[in-house]
Motif scaffolding. Sequence first.
Motif, PDB file in Angstrom:
ATOM      1  N   ASP A 154       0.796  -1.135   0.035  1.00  0.00           N
ATOM      2  CA  ASP A 154      -0.090   0.163   0.048  1.00  0.00           C
ATOM      3  C   ASP A 154       0.939   1.114   0.083  1.00  0.00           C
ATOM      4  OD1 ASP A 154      -2.362  -1.390  -0.183  1.00  0.00           O
ATOM      5  OD2 ASP A 154      -2.889  -1.013   2.013  1.00  0.00           O
ATOM      6  N   ALA A 155       1.971   1.385   0.989  1.00  0.00           N
ATOM      7  CA  ALA A 155       2.706   2.551   0.808  1.00  0.00           C
ATOM      8  C   ALA A 155       3.946   1.913   1.845  1.00  0.00           C
ATOM      9  CB  ALA A 155       2.096   3.507   1.762  1.00  0.00           C
ATOM     10  N   PRO A 156       5.070   2.688   1.595  1.00  0.00           N
ATOM     11  CA  PRO A 156       6.287   2.276   2.338  1.00  0.00           C
ATOM     12  C   PRO A 156       5.837   2.270   3.899  1.00  0.00           C
ATOM     13  CG  PRO A 156       6.832   3.777   0.495  1.00  0.00           C
ATOM     14  CD  PRO A 156       5.391   3.678   0.816  1.00  0.00           C
ATOM     15  N   LEU A 157       6.458   1.316   4.531  1.00  0.00           N
ATOM     16  CA  LEU A 157       6.187   1.322   5.843  1.00  0.00           C
ATOM     17  C   LEU A 157       7.315   2.220   6.551  1.00  0.00           C
ATOM     18  CD1 LEU A 157       6.254  -2.703   6.859  1.00  0.00           C
ATOM     19  CD2 LEU A 157       4.303  -0.852   7.027  1.00  0.00           C
ATOM     20  N   SER A 158       6.854   2.818   7.348  1.00  0.00           N
ATOM     21  CA  SER A 158       7.765   3.753   8.440  1.00  0.00           C
ATOM     22  C   SER A 158       8.873   2.672   9.290  1.00  0.00           C
ATOM     23  CB  SER A 158       6.849   4.553   9.303  1.00  0.00           C
ATOM     24  OG  SER A 158       6.196   3.785  10.323  1.00  0.00           O
ATOM     25  N   GLU A 159       9.755   3.114   9.858  1.00  0.00           N
ATOM     26  CA  GLU A 159      10.555   2.400  10.714  1.00  0.00           C
ATOM     27  C   GLU A 159       9.737   1.876  11.825  1.00  0.00           C
ATOM     28  OE1 GLU A 159      13.400   0.979  10.351  1.00  0.00           O
ATOM     29  OE2 GLU A 159      13.864   1.930   8.268  1.00  0.00           O
ATOM     30  N   GLU A 160       8.994   2.919  12.341  1.00  0.00           N
ATOM     31  CA  GLU A 160       8.214   2.656  13.429  1.00  0.00           C
ATOM     32  C   GLU A 160       7.118   1.188  13.248  1.00  0.00           C
ATOM     33  OE1 GLU A 160       5.110   4.797  16.696  1.00  0.00           O
ATOM     34  OE2 GLU A 160       6.069   5.977  15.287  1.00  0.00           O
ATOM     35  N   ALA A 161       6.667   1.446  12.020  1.00  0.00           N
ATOM     36  CA  ALA A 161       5.433   0.380  11.897  1.00  0.00           C
ATOM     37  C   ALA A 161       6.104  -0.993  11.473  1.00  0.00           C
ATOM     38  CB  ALA A 161       4.769   0.851  10.520  1.00  0.00           C
ATOM     39  N   ALA A 162       7.237  -0.904  11.138  1.00  0.00           N
ATOM     40  CA  ALA A 162       7.978  -2.122  10.684  1.00  0.00           C
ATOM     41  C   ALA A 162       8.700  -2.707  11.984  1.00  0.00           C
ATOM     42  CB  ALA A 162       9.410  -1.829   9.845  1.00  0.00           C
ATOM     43  N   ASP A 163       8.924  -1.992  12.788  1.00  0.00           N
ATOM     44  CA  ASP A 163       9.515  -2.443  14.062  1.00  0.00           C
ATOM     45  C   ASP A 163       8.507  -3.182  14.894  1.00  0.00           C
ATOM     46  OD1 ASP A 163      11.777  -2.424  16.061  1.00  0.00           O
ATOM     47  OD2 ASP A 163      10.112  -1.235  17.336  1.00  0.00           O
ATOM     48  N   ARG A 164       7.379  -2.332  14.926  1.00  0.00           N
ATOM     49  CA  ARG A 164       5.889  -2.969  15.641  1.00  0.00           C
ATOM     50  C   ARG A 164       5.657  -4.316  15.207  1.00  0.00           C
ATOM     51  NH1 ARG A 164       0.966  -3.008  14.290  1.00  0.00           N
ATOM     52  NH2 ARG A 164       1.275  -1.007  12.532  1.00  0.00           N
ATOM     53  N   ILE A 165       5.477  -4.412  13.822  1.00  0.00           N
ATOM     54  CA  ILE A 165       4.944  -5.583  13.152  1.00  0.00           C
ATOM     55  C   ILE A 165       6.001  -6.731  13.416  1.00  0.00           C
ATOM     56  CG2 ILE A 165       4.267  -6.526  10.818  1.00  0.00           C
ATOM     57  CD1 ILE A 165       3.471  -3.743  10.020  1.00  0.00           C
ATOM     58  N   ALA A 166       7.357  -6.435  13.440  1.00  0.00           N
ATOM     59  CA  ALA A 166       8.048  -7.552  13.439  1.00  0.00           C
ATOM     60  C   ALA A 166       8.218  -7.828  14.905  1.00  0.00           C
ATOM     61  CB  ALA A 166       9.647  -6.910  13.350  1.00  0.00           C
ATOM     62  N   SER A 167       7.907  -7.023  15.824  1.00  0.00           N
ATOM     63  CA  SER A 167       7.702  -7.362  17.258  1.00  0.00           C
ATOM     64  C   SER A 167       6.717  -8.258  17.361  1.00  0.00           C
ATOM     65  CB  SER A 167       7.644  -6.225  18.251  1.00  0.00           C
ATOM     66  OG  SER A 167       8.943  -5.377  18.166  1.00  0.00           O
ATOM     67  N   GLN A 168       5.748  -7.988  16.998  1.00  0.00           N
ATOM     68  CA  GLN A 168       4.096  -8.681  16.707  1.00  0.00           C
ATOM     69  C   GLN A 168       4.466  -9.943  16.126  1.00  0.00           C
ATOM     70  OE1 GLN A 168       0.978  -6.915  14.783  1.00  0.00           O
ATOM     71  NE2 GLN A 168      -0.030  -8.866  14.307  1.00  0.00           N
ATOM     72  N   PHE A 169       5.138 -10.303  15.120  1.00  0.00           N
ATOM     73  CA  PHE A 169       5.250 -11.317  14.531  1.00  0.00           C
ATOM     74  C   PHE A 169       6.228 -12.322  15.452  1.00  0.00           C
ATOM     75  CE2 PHE A 169       8.431 -13.891  12.051  1.00  0.00           C
ATOM     76  CZ  PHE A 169       7.558 -14.824  11.497  1.00  0.00           C
ATOM     77  N   LEU A 170       7.321 -11.989  15.854  1.00  0.00           N
ATOM     78  CA  LEU A 170       8.181 -12.649  16.759  1.00  0.00           C
ATOM     79  C   LEU A 170       7.420 -13.246  17.905  1.00  0.00           C
ATOM     80  CD1 LEU A 170      11.511 -10.927  16.509  1.00  0.00           C
ATOM     81  CD2 LEU A 170      10.793 -12.941  15.226  1.00  0.00           C
ATOM     82  N   GLY A 171       6.673 -12.344  18.467  1.00  0.00           N
ATOM     83  CA  GLY A 171       5.834 -12.564  20.021  1.00  0.00           C
ATOM     84  C   GLY A 171       4.655 -13.776  19.625  1.00  0.00           C
ATOM     85  N   MET A 172       4.194 -13.746  18.440  1.00  0.00           N
ATOM     86  CA  MET A 172       3.197 -14.736  18.168  1.00  0.00           C
ATOM     87  C   MET A 172       3.836 -16.048  17.523  1.00  0.00           C
ATOM     88  SD  MET A 172       0.354 -12.689  15.482  1.00  0.00           S
ATOM     89  CE  MET A 172      -0.592 -14.127  15.465  1.00  0.00           C
ATOM     90  N   LEU A 173       4.938 -15.923  16.810  1.00  0.00           N
ATOM     91  CA  LEU A 173       5.784 -17.015  16.739  1.00  0.00           C
ATOM     92  C   LEU A 173       6.163 -17.928  17.753  1.00  0.00           C
ATOM     93  CD1 LEU A 173       7.548 -18.798  14.604  1.00  0.00           C
ATOM     94  CD2 LEU A 173       9.346 -17.339  14.808  1.00  0.00           C
ATOM     95  N   ASP A 174       6.845 -16.944  18.789  1.00  0.00           N
ATOM     96  CA  ASP A 174       7.391 -17.721  20.018  1.00  0.00           C
ATOM     97  C   ASP A 174       6.273 -18.470  20.829  1.00  0.00           C
ATOM     98  OD1 ASP A 174       9.861 -17.229  19.193  1.00  0.00           O
ATOM     99  OD2 ASP A 174       9.841 -15.231  20.295  1.00  0.00           O
ATOM    100  N   GLY A 175       5.031 -17.583  20.725  1.00  0.00           N
ATOM    101  CA  GLY A 175       4.117 -18.147  21.649  1.00  0.00           C
ATOM    102  C   GLY A 175       3.336 -19.378  21.095  1.00  0.00           C
TER     103      GLY A 175
END
Length: 211
Positions: A154-175
């Motif tokens: 849709d649009a380039p991700l901001s660093e803040e958004a990419a950081d948040r989504i990466a944290s969400q992904f890793l948290g879900m993955l580990d859980g």
Amino acid sequence: MSTEQPDGQDPRTSRMTAAERSAEITAAARALALEDGLTALTQRGVAERAGVAPSLVAHYQPSMEALIAETFRSIAHDEIVEVFGHVALQRDPVIALRVLIVTLLDGGRDDVDLVWTDAFSMARRFPALGEEARRQTQIWHDRFTAMLHRVAVDAPLSEEAADRIASQFLGMLDGLNAHAAIGHIAGRVNVDLIARALEPELGLPAGSLSG
């Protein structure tokens, strides 16, 4: 004249150099961790796996905490190399992300997942392991963030958004992998859960990451 050693040890192994013996013990610790988890890494457990006396493990690995941390580092590092080796074969960034998700959640990496789960639970008692777990998690975070920047449509991700989504992904993955370790939901169900969470975040059509 017999060449058998007093302790019944194979004479060929008794002639190992210090470096060879240390490598043998390190390899035994890695194999044991992949089979039974990091909790199995005791002097006696590693000694039995290597076929040597516990005193020999203590001689070459005087700090079990250091051995546990190094064993985890080795397994985690090799996982990253292997997984991203598969991912790098895909030119389409969406397909690459799909391959990553399926590879990590299809139930085919239970041995490595158990090592990670043990690392999280043991980190409070073993500071060196905790430090290594944080370092490896950050490596995953950085690798995944780089992938997200290539996938968003849709649009380039901001660093803040990419950081948040990466944290969400890793948290879900580990859980989800921790749940799978006790037999609660695994395989394709987990792939779909992750995919459905990421697709709207990245502006992707439903099914793009799980098809």
